[in-house]
Design an enzyme around this catalytic site. Structure first.
Site, PDB file in Angstrom:
ATOM      1  N   CYS A  80       0.841  -1.193   0.000  1.00  0.00           N
ATOM      2  CA  CYS A  80       0.000   0.000   0.000  1.00  0.00           C
ATOM      3  C   CYS A  80       0.880   1.249   0.000  1.00  0.00           C
ATOM      4  CB  CYS A  80      -0.973  -0.035   1.181  1.00  0.00           C
ATOM      5  SG  CYS A  80      -2.264   1.218   1.047  1.00  0.00           S
ATOM      6  N   HIS A 187      -3.747  -4.569   0.237  1.00  0.00           N
ATOM      7  CA  HIS A 187      -3.203  -5.125   1.479  1.00  0.00           C
ATOM      8  C   HIS A 187      -3.309  -6.647   1.450  1.00  0.00           C
ATOM      9  CE1 HIS A 187      -2.715  -1.475   3.934  1.00  0.00           C
ATOM     10  NE2 HIS A 187      -3.654  -0.988   3.144  1.00  0.00           N
ATOM     11  N   GLU A 189      -2.109  -8.651   3.545  1.00  0.00           N
ATOM     12  CA  GLU A 189      -2.293  -9.109   4.933  1.00  0.00           C
ATOM     13  C   GLU A 189      -3.729  -8.938   5.411  1.00  0.00           C
ATOM     14  OE1 GLU A 189      -1.197  -6.241   4.019  1.00  0.00           O
ATOM     15  OE2 GLU A 189      -1.544  -4.704   5.529  1.00  0.00           O
TER      16      GLU A 189
END
Lengths: 207, 251
Positions: A80, A187, A189
């Site tokens: 990001c 993202h 994650e």
């Protein structure tokens, strides 16, 4: 050993949780020596471009990251804002220099105000492009897979490198690989199973 | 193409997850981490956690509980309730929040919003607007619906946008927990007057309500009762919406 670079404004916790889940060995650090001793670097990102670059400069990390990645060819993954910081300049909060590993400018979405398209670009969106199969962190990930985005700015680059795109009003770069340098605008994650796959691909990447 | 999001909203009363009706009459739902785990397993697009007592009782966020929830969550997590200063904000981002939702501070402490935007970026700030129809038209309330502000929803939404908030969580106090459908007029009004995404909240009782909210202008839909009390799931809701022609992340 993976070093997650702490630039002072990031949500490090979600990256940490993902690495724990994958059973990876890592540390979170804002120290030069931990960047120098790492096998892989992750630059996460929640934050504003200018403010985060200021922190990285104050910590004396910008030159250190450049040296490790450009000279020693250490793999780095920017996520990001972390991806945006890898480019030459950013336009968020005035014009600021980035770390400059990849040529390009980070610009605000330029959308026709008449369209019903809103900024930030928030939510799940899919990746497109012929080079998806060539980008090493996208191994076993298909075109059309959705990932979670939250951003108002995106990179514009004529650098010769492998790119995947996402459409929001127009196609923008959502993943890239330039040798040992990787970035995802979304993202991983925060993108459940498919996202974890990307992190796993990155940490098992050897230059 | 960007997908429409379905976001479960967890309300916390400082002990358990609850569900309110018109911001009152709390019904107990369950333990916070258990509820979070279930929504994570069902692959919700995001999750919002609001402490509805913190601001009212002048307490700080319950960091221990929030940390437990963040641990269960591999999707974006928004935290709201009782956030009064940068120390709270920094700590919440450290323990795993992705976005901060502010309601009372939006009216009482706009500087805090600007400060968070400067440090963490616009995408990290959700402006939470609680609106209710009164004799003077729609008005915005703060402090969990207990105090009337000086603004109508369009005014407050524009203020939020100008302060740099990245999204608006638009809640209808009248519809909250009633399951009789979203306040479509409110959604239309606010989403057409700002350029940032609007998350509709309050009143969803059936999958058709999701579609109506999006067709009238919402960018995402938030709900709770439909998942707790009706037995609709993320999958059934998304399948329905997709069949109605909306772009959804199908699981």
């Amino acid at each position: 050993m993976i070093t997650v670079i702490n630039c002072g404004t990031s949500n490090l916790r979600s990256v940490e949780k993902a690495l724990v889940k994958l059973g990876a060995e890592f540390i979170v650090s804002d120290k030069k020596e931990d960047i120098e001793s790492a096998s892989h670097l992750i630059l996460p990102g929640v934050g504003a471009f200018g403010e985060t670059m200021k922190n990285l400069h104050n910590l004396g990390l910008v030159e250190c990251i450049r040296k490790e990645v450009l000279e020693k060819k250490k793999p780095i993954l920017g996520i990001c804002l972390g991806m945006q910081l890898l480019f030459s300049t950013g336009e968020e909060g005035g014009i600021n220099n980035g770390i400059g590993l990849v040529r390009g400018v980070v610009k605000k979405f330029d959308l026709n105000p008449g369209k019903r398209i809103k900024i930030p670009h928030i939510g799940w969106n899919d990746i497109l492009g012929d080079e998806i199969r060539d980008i090493e962190i996208l191994k076993e990930i298909n075109e059309g897979t959705n990932f979670y985005f939250v951003h108002s700015y995106h990179a514009v680059s004529d650098e010769k490198m492998k790119k995947a795109f996402t459409n929001y009003g127009y196609d923008f770069i959502s993943v890239f690989q330039k040798g040992n340098i990787f970035g995802t605008q979304f993202h991983p994650e925060k993108s459940q199973t498919e996202g974890l796959k990307i992190i796993k691909n990155f940490i098992s990447y050897n230059a | 193409m960007l997908k429409y999001r379905i976001i479960p909203c967890l309300l916390f009363n400082d002990k358990t997850i609850v569900k309110s009706v018109k911001f009152k009459d709390l019904r107990m739902v369950g333990d916070p981490t258990t509820v979070a785990r279930v929504f994570n397993e069902r692959k919700a697009d995001e999750m919002i956690f609001l402490d509805i007592m913190a601001s009212r009782k002048n307490k700080e966020p319950n960091f221990a509980v929030i940390e437990g929830i963040a641990r269960e969550c591999f999707m974006p997590l928004t935290i709201g309730g009782g956030i009064k200063n940068m120390q709270h904000v920094d700590k919440l981002f450290q323990i795993g929040a992705d976005k901060i939702s502010l309601n009372t501070a939006l009216v009482k402490n706009p500087d805090l919003i600007m400060e968070i935007v400067k440090k963490y970026g616009s995408q990290a700030v959700v402006a939470s607007i609680d609106a209710k129809k009164t004799d003077n038209g729609y008005r915005c309330f703060i402090s969990s619906g207990n105090e009337e502000s000086e603004y109508n929803p369009i005014e407050l939404a524009k203020i939020a946008e100008s302060l740099g908030a990245g999204e608006i969580l638009l809640n209808s106090i009248d519809k909250d927990g009633t399951m009789e459908g979203y306040d479509l007029e409110l959604i239309r009004m606010v989403s057409s007057s700002v350029g940032i995404p609007v998350i509709a909240c309050g009143g969803c009782g059936k999958v058709e309500d999701f579609v109506s909210a999006i067709k009238i202008g919402a960018d995402a839909v938030c709900a709770a009762s439909i998942f707790y009390f009706v037995g609709e799931s993320m999958i059934s809701s998304k399948d329905y919406m997709s069949k109605k022609g909306l772009n959804m992340r199908l699981l």
